[in-house]
Design an enzyme around this catalytic site. Sequence first.
Site, mmCIF file in Angstrom:
data_model
loop_
_atom_site.group_PDB
_atom_site.id
_atom_site.type_symbol
_atom_site.label_atom_id
_atom_site.label_comp_id
_atom_site.label_asym_id
_atom_site.label_seq_id
_atom_site.Cartn_x
_atom_site.Cartn_y
_atom_site.Cartn_z
ATOM 1 N N HIS A 117 1.133 -1.540 0.257
ATOM 2 C CA HIS A 117 -0.140 -0.091 0.244
ATOM 3 C C HIS A 117 1.410 1.250 -0.351
ATOM 4 O O HIS A 117 0.644 2.360 -0.833
ATOM 5 C CB HIS A 117 -0.737 -0.413 0.980
ATOM 6 C CG HIS A 117 -1.725 1.293 1.091
ATOM 7 N ND1 HIS A 117 -3.288 1.393 1.297
ATOM 8 C CD2 HIS A 117 -1.674 2.657 2.150
ATOM 9 C CE1 HIS A 117 -3.282 2.616 1.288
ATOM 10 N NE2 HIS A 117 -2.450 3.143 1.777
ATOM 11 N N GLU A 118 1.407 1.165 0.587
ATOM 12 C CA GLU A 118 2.453 2.324 1.143
ATOM 13 C C GLU A 118 3.221 2.583 0.254
ATOM 14 O O GLU A 118 3.774 4.038 -0.955
ATOM 15 C CB GLU A 118 3.632 2.464 2.229
ATOM 16 C CG GLU A 118 2.426 2.731 3.907
ATOM 17 C CD GLU A 118 1.497 3.935 4.197
ATOM 18 O OE1 GLU A 118 2.101 4.341 4.005
ATOM 19 O OE2 GLU A 118 0.834 3.407 4.614
ATOM 20 N N HIS A 121 1.557 4.500 -3.005
ATOM 21 C CA HIS A 121 2.226 6.361 -2.281
ATOM 22 C C HIS A 121 3.231 6.578 -2.852
ATOM 23 O O HIS A 121 3.284 7.699 -4.004
ATOM 24 C CB HIS A 121 1.886 6.508 -0.999
ATOM 25 C CG HIS A 121 0.286 5.712 -0.864
ATOM 26 N ND1 HIS A 121 -0.568 7.299 -1.030
ATOM 27 C CD2 HIS A 121 0.349 5.586 0.712
ATOM 28 C CE1 HIS A 121 -1.870 6.558 -0.513
ATOM 29 N NE2 HIS A 121 -1.352 6.189 0.809
ATOM 30 N N HIS A 127 -5.306 7.688 -2.083
ATOM 31 C CA HIS A 127 -6.264 6.403 -1.870
ATOM 32 C C HIS A 127 -7.329 6.307 -2.262
ATOM 33 O O HIS A 127 -7.531 7.330 -2.986
ATOM 34 C CB HIS A 127 -6.470 7.485 -0.534
ATOM 35 C CG HIS A 127 -5.823 6.796 0.855
ATOM 36 N ND1 HIS A 127 -5.647 7.266 1.961
ATOM 37 C CD2 HIS A 127 -4.440 6.247 0.581
ATOM 38 C CE1 HIS A 127 -4.871 7.272 3.039
ATOM 39 N NE2 HIS A 127 -4.322 6.147 2.391
#
Lengths: 376, 84
Positions: A117-118, A121, A127
Amino acid sequence: TFPGMPKWRKTHLTYRVMNYTLDLPRDAVDSAIEKALSLWEEVTPLTFSRTDEGEADIKILFAVRDHGDFIPFDGPGKVLGHAYPPGPGIYGDAHFDDDEQWTRDTSGTNLFLVAAHELGHSLGLFHSADPRALMYPVYNAHTDPARLRLSQDDVAGIQSLYGSPSVSPDDPAVPPEPVPPGPETPAACDPNLSFDAISTLRGEILFFKDRHFWRKSLRTLEPGFYLISSFWPSLPSGLDAAYEDTSKDIVFVFKGNQFWAVKGTEAQAGYPKSIHTLGFPSTVRKIDAAVSDKEKKKTYFFVGDKYWRFDENSQSMEQGFPRLIVDDFPGVELKVDAVFQEFGFFYFFRGSLQFEFDPDARMVTRTLKNNNWFYC
Amino acid sequence: YPLNGAARKEGSTTDFVQQYLERYYNLAKDTKAFVRRRDGGPVVDKLREMQKFLGLEVTGKLDSDTLDMMHKPRCGVPDVGDFA
């Protein structure tokens, strides 16, 4: 994407693991980061290499509380990590709260899930509001790390920035694709296209191929094209067979010696089960194709050049099987990739061909290109 | 400080919700949480925004599902607005 759509202007990126959590062996951290990056690498032209010294595009660190970026972590729970969108310096970096209990499995906080997930980014994704997406902001402890797949939304997002593996959106000769083709994405009208499995679902037809499926409604000309994981995150890719039991409103899908059950988008509890619970001998390792005869309440399972028949009423395999396919389905090739029932016909698929079989006349009535359902 | 435990708990929930909305939904820092207004006010708007974004039932109220979701572990990057 982040406001202003920041993204990397190069396709090869470096990353550096600045320090390690004491919760895990170093190789487990390295492996989690590597796996997380490879998820994004698979669907973009991006490549990553690790560096152990000097500046890197993506710096990965574990920290607690204040850690020098004015966004302190908050102790155990709540915030697990944060990361910065692409750019120089701190931008692109991913920070993990070392007050969490980082684990390889899901007994604590799974590092791979959070890193994937990170790092999304770090590559420029904001998101997602889609709860199925990896980029949904809330940690899902029920996600099986071994089965994690990017959702359609994740893939669409990252490919809007970088394109698919072979096509970059910065290439002036090739406009960006609105519908994201993934790695080795099959083309619906490829004359050599073959299918892994086909099933009906609530009046629609699903054509499975690798990680994707086409969803064909008889009311529309154009089929939709989706990642299997975007509808059913717990299902594997590369299915062997699938069929719908309309009386139960359930689609059963098969891979190897296991099968799963889904009702709409909901995976059913208690699965996967072994195919041998259906009554197959241990010599049967996988199913090639399956179809349920809605009227007769019989399900046919095709394995090699033979087939078995399962009685849905008695929930048992019928005596006298397996039988040779060619004996009862004359005209159908020896082995089948996929089969489904529609308009009273069985449609058998083998390679790029399709055989329309009339079960009453016991004959093949038409031979078609297998993608004629897509109006190619 | 209030001596009444329930009141203290309610206060801490209010603070928690305010901080959550400030951090992830760009709620202005000087907004007073839960001041009764005919139009609901910015906190209710932000609650609705949060509920919609996270796929909850959009009520504008601090129901148990909403609070549960706010207490779940999550990524520290805000869900809306500029990332500062």
